[in-house]
Design a protein around this motif. Structure first.
Motif, short mmCIF file in Angstrom:
data_model
loop_
_atom_site.label_atom_id
_atom_site.label_comp_id
_atom_site.label_asym_id
_atom_site.label_seq_id
_atom_site.Cartn_x
_atom_site.Cartn_y
_atom_site.Cartn_z
N ASP A 312 22.69 16.34 -4.64
CA ASP A 312 23.56 17.02 -5.61
C ASP A 312 22.79 17.57 -6.80
N GLY A 313 21.45 17.47 -6.78
CA GLY A 313 20.64 18.02 -7.86
C GLY A 313 20.36 17.07 -9.00
N GLU A 314 20.92 15.87 -8.99
CA GLU A 314 20.70 14.91 -10.07
C GLU A 314 19.28 14.33 -9.98
N PHE A 315 18.63 14.17 -11.16
CA PHE A 315 17.29 13.59 -11.20
C PHE A 315 17.35 12.08 -11.03
N PHE A 316 16.23 11.53 -10.56
CA PHE A 316 16.14 10.08 -10.36
C PHE A 316 16.21 9.38 -11.72
N PRO A 317 17.16 8.45 -11.91
CA PRO A 317 17.33 7.77 -13.22
C PRO A 317 16.33 6.63 -13.37
N LEU A 318 15.10 6.97 -13.71
CA LEU A 318 14.04 5.96 -13.73
C LEU A 318 14.32 4.85 -14.74
N ALA A 319 14.73 5.22 -15.96
CA ALA A 319 14.96 4.20 -16.98
C ALA A 319 16.06 3.24 -16.54
N ALA A 320 17.16 3.78 -16.02
CA ALA A 320 18.25 2.92 -15.54
C ALA A 320 17.79 2.06 -14.38
N TRP A 321 16.96 2.64 -13.51
CA TRP A 321 16.43 1.88 -12.38
C TRP A 321 15.54 0.73 -12.87
N MET A 322 14.70 1.01 -13.88
CA MET A 322 13.81 -0.03 -14.39
C MET A 322 14.58 -1.18 -15.04
N ARG A 323 15.69 -0.86 -15.69
CA ARG A 323 16.48 -1.92 -16.34
C ARG A 323 17.05 -2.90 -15.33
N GLN A 324 17.18 -2.46 -14.09
CA GLN A 324 17.72 -3.34 -13.05
C GLN A 324 16.64 -4.21 -12.41
N GLN A 325 15.38 -3.94 -12.77
CA GLN A 325 14.27 -4.69 -12.18
C GLN A 325 13.94 -5.92 -13.02
N THR A 326 13.23 -6.83 -12.43
CA THR A 326 12.70 -7.99 -13.14
C THR A 326 11.19 -7.84 -13.24
N PRO A 327 10.55 -8.48 -14.21
CA PRO A 327 9.09 -8.38 -14.32
C PRO A 327 8.39 -9.03 -13.12
N ALA A 328 8.54 -8.40 -11.97
CA ALA A 328 7.97 -8.90 -10.73
C ALA A 328 6.51 -8.47 -10.63
N PRO A 329 5.75 -8.99 -9.66
CA PRO A 329 4.39 -8.51 -9.45
C PRO A 329 4.37 -7.00 -9.23
#
Length: 373
Positions: A312-329
């Motif tokens: 649909d043309g939307e850019f990848f939401p990197l910041a929102a994606w990172m907030r869902q991550q944990t400080p993993a290796p």
């Protein structure tokens, strides 16, 4: 190093074998129909299609052998059903087989050429982006590279990590442009970094040497057209023991820092010139310092990550994606980023992608045996 430009599809060996045998199957089907149907239907006239199909997947000799089998089948059918127009069909089989053999030869030559080009591209990639060790004392680092084009193995994105007496120094950047000129510009910048990172005590001096290397390359190999060739770059210095890191940003997307307090975008306090543009806009560089404590996870990336598009043309939401991550290796973070980028874009990347994930190990982890490189 995680590296791939496209999602790897599961190989269906049975289906692949069936496709490779399709010319033989087609020959058998046409011959059976020609024998079982009235002569007026003349299915035998379809026999030239078999060697034509074989040329798309078989070498020259098997293609010629199949054409010969079709020719003998046609002669046999003419004995059973006189008046099939044997000579016209036989001439068609011979003509198509000769053309198919030539087509098969050309296809194989092109495949060999493409294979050699990919070998050269792989060698160039090792020069521009050598494999990054996963462990530098208490710092873990993982790298990711995705080429936008299915045939490409390398583009204008680049990164490097070196361990010096001043600390661990990282470089990531993106040359404006595509193709071999962009690769050459990236190689010039990376090679300059490998020298300057060891020799220069401060990050500003390193940045100036990168700018000089980029300028020299563009003078020697000027870009086509009126547009200047430039590169964004991000320099990071991690002193021994961490605690504070220094970042010099030359027009590059800001890194993301993830820790127990949440996600932070490390925007520069003042802009620094892009590489090859310092003479035009001035060589005033700015270095920022940030806390970097055990467990913190730092993500460096090129704009191909944030510009990956969905259907649909939307850019990848990197910041929102990172907030869902944990400080993993780092390798787990980039493996997840790799998977989700390809899933989000349906495997259709519009730009090359490079990323580095950096994590300062917890004190309890630092006593564990070192991983292999």
């Amino acid at each position: 190093m995680i590296e791939s430009g496209r999602p790897r599809l599961r190989r269906h060996h049975g289906l692949g074998r069936l496709v490779r045998l399709s010319p033989v199957i087609l020959t058998a089907v046409i011959a059976s129909l020609a024998y079982a149907t009235p002569p007026e239907v003349a299915f035998s006239r379809l026999l030239p299609a078999a060697p034509a199909l074989a040329a798309a997947m078989w070498p020259v000799l098997p293609t010629v052998l199949l054409g010969t089998v079709c020719l003998f089948l046609m002669i046999g059918l003419s004995i059973v059903f006189p008046g099939l127009g044997t000579w016209w069909t036989a001439a068609g089989i011979i003509a198509v087989t000769v053309a198919a053999a030539y087509g098969s030869h050309v296809r194989l030559q092109q495949e060999r050429t493409l294979f050699q080009v990919r070998l050269v591209a792989d060698a160039a990639q090792q020069v521009v982006m050598s494999p990054v060790p996963r462990r530098f004392k208490s710092v873990e680092i993982e790298s990711l590279y995705l080429a936008a084009a299915a045939e490409a193995r390398i583009g204008g994105d680049f990164y490097e990590v070196v361990e010096t007496r001043f600390g661990i120094r990282l470089l990531i950047g993106d040359v404006r442009g595509k193709g071999l000129p962009a690769v050459g510009a990236a190689a010039a910048i990376v090679n300059a970094f490998r020298e300057a990172a060891y020799a220069e005590a401060d990050m500003i001096s390193v940045a100036r040497r990168l700018d000089a290397a980029s300028t020299r390359y563009n003078v020697a190999f000027p870009p086509e057209g009126p547009t200047e060739r430039f590169a964004t770059a991000l320099l990071v210095n991690i002193p021994d023991g961490g605690k504070r890191i220094e970042i010099l940003n030359c027009g590059h997307p800001p890194p993301l820092l993830l820790n127990h307090a949440g996600l932070r975008s490390l925007e520069p306090t003042a802009p620094s010139p892009l590489l090859n543009l310092a003479e035009l806009i001035g060589d005033q560089y700015s270095v920022d310092a940030y806390d970097f404590t055990p467990g913190d996870l730092l993500l460096l990336y090129t704009d191909g990550v944030t510009e990956a598009r969905a259907r649909d043309g939307e850019f990848f939401p990197l910041a929102a994606w990172m907030r869902q991550q944990t400080p993993a290796p780092p390798h787990e973070l980039l493996a997840a980023l790799h998977r989700d980028l390809l899933r989000y874009s349906k495997g259709r990347l519009d730009d090359d992608i490079a990323a580095l994930a950096v994590r300062l190990r917890e004190p309890a982890e630092q006593s564990l045996p070192a991983e292999g490189v």
